[in-house]
Design an enzyme around this catalytic site. Structure first.
Site: not given
Ligand code: GLN
Length: 248
Positions: A95, A198
């Site tokens: 992510c 995740h």
């Molecule tokens: N900040 C990024 C987004 O919202 C990544 C978020 C995350 O790692 N869950 O796209």
């Protein structure tokens, strides 16, 4: 005896939704096979020597943490990370960590954050977040006993687009993936594997975990052939019951 060194980059800042679970899964799956694993935590201000590691892990982080590490990432560790990518080092990036490997991230409120440009991809934030359990399928994992389906959990506002030379990790069956438009999820470039999924990614998808362990061992030991099988009762139960819940 085989041994692997794993580096968790910015573990205190990039560790959303239990992303560390991916490291625990890699470590356990190695140890069950008698392979020793050392895990090093490297964060802001720490010296980073990519050559010391066999697998480098970057977890997810919100826009706030991504901005916080930007300076250290670009100025202290950037060159080392780009060279490691070029030299076929194994990476797993999740992510926010996935986004960091690309060239930039334009947040939903218009800020442009410059990133590593280690992979030809970029991210553009949208107002609507893409949240939920999702399923995608990886062709490179398919074999007679496995259909290549991966189950995970995503939560991001960034929409990632892949440029030339970067392949998607998989095809979306249910959920959003990279951008909710083109039907792809994640990225693969050389030995860099990226996903929006995740902390449950490797614990619930042992085939992907073993794939990463195998390529890391192949890189390090010329005599390595394949991993011995493991029982995976709980992993298979978690994987299959989630797939059933999501796609029936
Ligand atoms: N900040 C990024 C987004 O919202 C990544 C978020 C995350 O790692 N869950 O796209």
């Amino acid at each position: 005896m085989y041994e692997l060194s794993i580096c968790h980059l910015y573990p205190d800042l990039l560790n959303l939704y239990g992303d560390r679970g991916n490291i625990i899964a890699l470590k356990m799956r190695c140890e069950w096979r008698g392979i020793n694993v050392n895990v090093s935590n490297i964060s802001l201000g720490d010296k980073f020597d990519a050559e010391a590691y066999d697998i480098i892990f970057l977890g997810g982080g919100q826009d706030y943490e991504q901005e916080m590490i930007q300076d250290d990432l670009l100025n202290e560790k950037g060159e080392e990370i780009r060279n490691a990518v070029k030299n076929d080092k194994v990476f797993l990036a999740i992510c926010g960590g996935y986004q960091l490997l690309g060239s930039y991230y334009k947040t939903w409120d218009g800020k442009e954050i410059h990133f590593l440009n280690a992979l030809n991809l970029w991210t553009i934030g949208g107002k609507e977040r893409m949240i939920g359990n999702f399923v995608f399928e990886c062709d490179f994992l398919k074999n007679d006993n496995y259909d290549g389906k991966i189950v995970g959990f995503e939560n991001h506002s960034g929409r990632t687009y892949l440029g030339q030379g970067v392949k998607p990790l998989g095809k979306i069956i249910k959920g959003y993936g990279n951008n909710g438009e083109d039907g792809f999820e994640g990225a693969i470039y050389k030995n860099v594997y990226c996903s929006y999924s995740h902390g449950s990614l490797l614990p619930k998808n042992p085939a992907l975990a073993d794939h990463l362990i195998s390529i890391a061992l192949k890189q390090k030991y010329k005599d390595f052939v394949s991993l011995s099988p493991t029982k995976d009762e709980f992993e298979t139960l978690a994987h299959d019951s989630m797939i059933k819940r999501i796609i029936g």
